[in-house]
Design an enzyme around this catalytic site. Sequence first.
Site, PDB file in Angstrom:
ATOM      1  N   HIS A   1       0.838  -1.313  -0.008  1.00 26.61           N
ATOM      2  CA  HIS A   1      -0.023  -0.183  -0.021  1.00 26.61           C
ATOM      3  C   HIS A   1       0.763   1.405   0.077  1.00 26.61           C
ATOM      4  O   HIS A   1       2.138   1.225   0.562  1.00 26.61           O
ATOM      5  CB  HIS A   1      -0.768  -0.053   1.117  1.00 26.61           C
ATOM      6  CG  HIS A   1      -0.198  -0.013   2.516  1.00 26.61           C
ATOM      7  ND1 HIS A   1       0.519  -0.990   3.044  1.00 26.61           N
ATOM      8  CD2 HIS A   1      -0.123   1.212   3.368  1.00 26.61           C
ATOM      9  CE1 HIS A   1       0.924  -0.480   4.301  1.00 26.61           C
ATOM     10  NE2 HIS A   1       0.713   0.883   4.316  1.00 26.61           N
TER      11      HIS A   1
ATOM     12  N   ASP B   1       0.471   5.209   1.837  1.00 22.78           N
ATOM     13  CA  ASP B   1      -0.137   5.541   2.977  1.00 22.78           C
ATOM     14  C   ASP B   1      -1.146   6.365   2.481  1.00 22.78           C
ATOM     15  O   ASP B   1      -1.126   7.417   1.942  1.00 22.78           O
ATOM     16  CB  ASP B   1       0.953   6.276   3.940  1.00 22.78           C
ATOM     17  CG  ASP B   1       1.783   5.125   4.649  1.00 22.78           C
ATOM     18  OD1 ASP B   1       1.400   4.035   4.865  1.00 22.78           O
ATOM     19  OD2 ASP B   1       2.633   5.731   5.241  1.00 22.78           O
TER      20      ASP B   1
ATOM     21  N   ARG C   1       5.293   6.220  13.582  1.00 24.60           N
ATOM     22  CA  ARG C   1       5.313   7.069  12.158  1.00 24.60           C
ATOM     23  C   ARG C   1       4.924   8.478  12.321  1.00 24.60           C
ATOM     24  O   ARG C   1       3.831   8.737  12.853  1.00 24.60           O
ATOM     25  CB  ARG C   1       4.333   6.202  11.218  1.00 24.60           C
ATOM     26  CG  ARG C   1       4.510   6.681   9.663  1.00 24.60           C
ATOM     27  CD  ARG C   1       3.226   6.040   8.887  1.00 24.60           C
ATOM     28  NE  ARG C   1       2.217   6.836   9.349  1.00 24.60           N
ATOM     29  CZ  ARG C   1       0.730   6.322   8.440  1.00 24.60           C
ATOM     30  NH1 ARG C   1       0.677   5.241   8.010  1.00 24.60           N
ATOM     31  NH2 ARG C   1      -0.199   6.854   8.761  1.00 24.60           N
TER      32      ARG C   1
ATOM     33  N   HIS D   1       4.674   0.194   0.049  1.00 25.79           N
ATOM     34  CA  HIS D   1       5.513  -0.578   0.886  1.00 25.79           C
ATOM     35  C   HIS D   1       4.638  -1.811   1.499  1.00 25.79           C
ATOM     36  O   HIS D   1       3.379  -1.712   1.648  1.00 25.79           O
ATOM     37  CB  HIS D   1       5.931   0.242   1.963  1.00 25.79           C
ATOM     38  CG  HIS D   1       5.059   1.139   2.749  1.00 25.79           C
ATOM     39  ND1 HIS D   1       4.523   2.254   2.488  1.00 25.79           N
ATOM     40  CD2 HIS D   1       4.774   0.800   4.188  1.00 25.79           C
ATOM     41  CE1 HIS D   1       3.750   2.649   3.374  1.00 25.79           C
ATOM     42  NE2 HIS D   1       3.795   1.937   4.352  1.00 25.79           N
TER      43      HIS D   1
END
Length: 308
Positions: free
Chosen positions: A102, A104, A277, A262
């Site tokens: 995917h 983000d 994150r 990623h």
Amino acid sequence: MTSQLERTTVQVVKLGAHIGARIDGVRLGGDLDAATVAEIRAALLAHKVIFFRGQHHLDDAGQLAFAELLGEPTLAHPTVKGTDHASILPIDSDYSKANSWHTDVTFVDRIPAISLLRSIRLPSYGGTTTWASTVAAYEKLPDSLRALVDSLWAVHTNAYDYAASIDETRLGGVDVKFQQYRKEFVSDVYETEHPVVRVHPETGERALLLGHFVKRLVGLTSAESHTLFQLLQARVIQLENTVRWDWSDGDLAIWDNRATQHYAIADYDDQPRRLHRVTLAGDVPVSIDGVRSTTRSGDASHYSQLAR
């Protein structure tokens, strides 16, 4: 400690032909000089994902202070709560395992430009992350396929999140934490129509905008949409387009969310794994003929301002 008046020597070690570099010689923090920050950003744009070892001094505040040198932090997530720092999202194996390809937060119109991920607690084995260059994938398309995808659009939604594809049952029955996370993730439903090929706002490169948040391709039957999505997605994740990072304590990864996908590999059994994150505000994607993405459902203005 490096002051703003000192000059840092940035050493860029290329890790693959199409994606990935390790940056040596830099102590990250909010006090980095402007020239060093510019070199880091240039390396990011060139290599799509960059990695820093030995950043043991960073805490949440330090990670966020450094992130602010690269852009404007978003909230942690449009629907999921963050830590005590409103802009930091814990990636915690107790609640979710993002074992699917995917980009983000593509289910909103203002897709984050950059993501920064710092290791907090790592398993004794496994738990690596792989990134793929969506720019390289587009550039390698044959002319006939490129002519098709240049005009395609896709609907992205958080209701099709990777959390739905994980195994929510473990020994002893249903895992309540996973169910709670899933419920929070879809507490507000977003749908956005994006071009399958977007133009990178800084480099001008063209990249495939796909990943697991894609619900369907516009104007195609469900069977056609599924088949074509799988064909294009397979192009993105060809091994030569990827780089894989084996995390160590003190690591920080930064990736260009406009040019990558990623996959966090869930191969560490039930060991704990936690990373933090930060995402930075991005723009609304634009197709190769200049048309901007369109929101179908949900308002993400609370999540992020548009990048200036």
